[in-house]
Design a protein around this motif. Structure first.
Motif, mmCIF file in Angstrom:
data_model
loop_
_atom_site.group_PDB
_atom_site.id
_atom_site.type_symbol
_atom_site.label_atom_id
_atom_site.label_comp_id
_atom_site.label_asym_id
_atom_site.label_seq_id
_atom_site.Cartn_x
_atom_site.Cartn_y
_atom_site.Cartn_z
ATOM 1 N N UNK A 188 0.790 -1.226 0.000
ATOM 2 C CA UNK A 188 0.000 0.000 0.000
ATOM 3 C C UNK A 188 0.825 1.281 0.000
ATOM 4 N N UNK A 189 1.940 1.285 0.724
ATOM 5 C CA UNK A 189 2.707 2.522 0.886
ATOM 6 C C UNK A 189 4.180 2.385 0.547
ATOM 7 N N UNK A 190 4.588 1.229 0.051
ATOM 8 C CA UNK A 190 6.017 0.999 -0.094
ATOM 9 C C UNK A 190 6.629 0.619 1.253
ATOM 10 N N UNK A 191 7.930 0.723 1.335
ATOM 11 C CA UNK A 191 8.623 0.347 2.575
ATOM 12 C C UNK A 191 9.483 1.475 3.145
ATOM 13 N N UNK A 192 9.678 2.536 2.392
ATOM 14 C CA UNK A 192 10.589 3.596 2.808
ATOM 15 C C UNK A 192 9.821 4.755 3.437
ATOM 16 N N UNK A 193 9.315 4.536 4.646
ATOM 17 C CA UNK A 193 8.645 5.623 5.354
ATOM 18 C C UNK A 193 8.828 5.421 6.852
ATOM 19 N N UNK A 194 8.733 6.539 7.575
ATOM 20 C CA UNK A 194 8.879 6.489 9.026
ATOM 21 C C UNK A 194 7.747 5.641 9.608
ATOM 22 N N UNK A 197 6.740 -1.101 9.536
ATOM 23 C CA UNK A 197 5.521 -1.243 8.718
ATOM 24 C C UNK A 197 4.225 -0.931 9.453
ATOM 25 N N UNK A 198 4.311 -0.712 10.779
ATOM 26 C CA UNK A 198 3.075 -0.661 11.572
ATOM 27 C C UNK A 198 2.295 0.620 11.359
ATOM 28 N N UNK A 199 2.983 1.719 11.027
ATOM 29 C CA UNK A 199 2.251 2.934 10.686
ATOM 30 C C UNK A 199 1.392 2.692 9.452
ATOM 31 N N UNK A 200 1.911 1.894 8.524
ATOM 32 C CA UNK A 200 1.143 1.560 7.331
ATOM 33 C C UNK A 200 -0.132 0.804 7.666
ATOM 34 N N UNK A 201 -0.059 -0.120 8.613
ATOM 35 C CA UNK A 201 -1.252 -0.870 9.014
ATOM 36 C C UNK A 201 -2.276 0.079 9.647
ATOM 37 N N UNK A 202 -1.800 0.998 10.482
ATOM 38 C CA UNK A 202 -2.710 1.969 11.117
ATOM 39 C C UNK A 202 -3.372 2.853 10.071
ATOM 40 N N UNK A 249 8.323 16.057 -5.033
ATOM 41 C CA UNK A 249 9.576 15.305 -4.896
ATOM 42 C C UNK A 249 9.339 13.805 -4.987
ATOM 43 N N UNK A 250 10.189 13.137 -5.766
ATOM 44 C CA UNK A 250 10.014 11.701 -5.956
ATOM 45 C C UNK A 250 10.270 10.905 -4.682
ATOM 46 N N UNK A 251 11.023 11.483 -3.751
ATOM 47 C CA UNK A 251 11.333 10.752 -2.518
ATOM 48 C C UNK A 251 10.313 11.021 -1.405
ATOM 49 N N UNK A 252 9.190 11.648 -1.747
ATOM 50 C CA UNK A 252 8.156 11.884 -0.749
ATOM 51 C C UNK A 252 7.657 10.548 -0.211
ATOM 52 N N UNK A 253 7.556 10.448 1.106
ATOM 53 C CA UNK A 253 7.166 9.178 1.722
ATOM 54 C C UNK A 253 5.771 8.760 1.278
ATOM 55 N N UNK A 254 5.631 7.449 1.005
ATOM 56 C CA UNK A 254 4.361 6.911 0.545
ATOM 57 C C UNK A 254 3.236 7.145 1.526
ATOM 58 N N UNK A 255 3.532 7.088 2.820
ATOM 59 C CA UNK A 255 2.478 7.268 3.819
ATOM 60 C C UNK A 255 1.888 8.677 3.747
#
Length: 287
Positions: A188-194, A197-202, A249-255
């Motif tokens: 859903x959000x990729x893997x490169x974010x603060x 992975x648990x923020x992604x689940x939330x 920016x292309x490096x903007x976090x997926x979340x």
């Protein structure tokens, strides 16, 4: 009168089946062949499609196990007087993704209609929008697998027990957690974010609460599961965000991108949640 014990039993059986028959193949596949190969390779399409149908399978199995029958199945089209809801289901996710693209530009780049229209003509934008929507609609068959489970079975039962707020919130959390085996490997959000992975689940649970309110409303309004399946399919397949998302920016976090892109969905979900809440209070029996 609602038999609360029977309904709780059915909910627990349904959730258990839906999670087990989804999570086991997803975990096995991601561990053995890897997420990218499993989820996007044509070699494993049949398994991917199967996991989208598991909530529907859980609905059928729970009804058989508990001898519930097929009352309130939501399988009728109910087209008469409900065409407007079908049209709304087909177009609101696409419109939301366009507005989301504009918001991405505002937050992370610049909103430049000139740049958008230099790259894409108005006719191209209209054509691309209609093409993506029409291409997404056949996916409603697979999204029916989820909707026949969540909106046509779990949500109505939760509403009987805990009302509209409980159905939207609890149902959304269950639905969001159901996605977890794929969310934690980057779907859903990729893997490169603060907070990976648990923020992604939330965040997935949060999104499912708001979009779930819209899909629940469509199902309640029409008495049919198909508008929700159509909306789900268009939401998954008609991504028009790039038409108006300029120079972020292309490096903007997926979340963060996810949160901004789906602001329209969050707003719509909140409005519809309030409308359903008001309607439920009007129709509740007076003690």
């Amino acid at each position: 009168m609602t038999n609360k014990k029977a309904e709780i039993k059915r909910i627990l059986i349904f959730v258990f089946i839906a999670f087990v028959i989804t999570w086991i193949p997803e975990i096995i596949m991601t561990k053995t062949v890897g997420f990218e190969e499993y989820f996007f390779s044509p070699k494993y399409t049949i398994i991917t499609l199967y996991t989208m149908l598991t909530p529907a399978i859980a609905n059928v199995l729970t009804r058989l196990i508990t001898k519930e029958g097929w009352a309130e199945s939501y399988l009728h089209l109910h087209l008469q007087k409900n065409v407007k809801y079908y049209l709304f289901a087909a177009f609101f996710p696409a419109v939301g993704s366009i507005i989301g693209g504009m918001l991405v530009s505002i937050f992370f780049g610049r909103l430049d209609f000139g740049a958008s229209f230099e790259e894409y003509s108005p006719m191209f934008m209209v054509g691309a929008s209609l093409t993506l929507i029409s291409a997404a609609l056949p996916q409603a068959f697979y999204c029916f697998g989820e909707e026949f489970g969540w909106r046509a079975y779990l949500y109505p039962k939760l509403e009987k027990l805990v009302g509209v707020p409980g159905a939207v919130i609890i149902g959304g959390i269950i639905w969001g957690v159901w996605h977890a085996p794929l969310t934690v490997v980057g779907h859903n959000f990729g893997t490169d974010y603060w907070g990976f992975p648990w923020l992604g689940v939330i965040l997935m649970c949060l999104f499912c609460i708001f979009i779930g309110a819209v899909l629940m409303w469509l199902t309640k309004k029409t008495g049919s599961v198909y508008p929700a399946a159509i909306a789900h399919a268009v939401n998954n397949g008609a991504n028009l965000t790039p038409l108006f998302a300029n120079d972020y920016p292309e490096n903007t976090e997926g979340s963060w991108l996810f949160m901004v892109i789906f602001i329209p969905t969050f707003i719509l979900g909140a409005v519809i949640f309030i409308l359903m809440l008001r309607q439920s209070k009007k129709t509740s029996p007076v003690d």
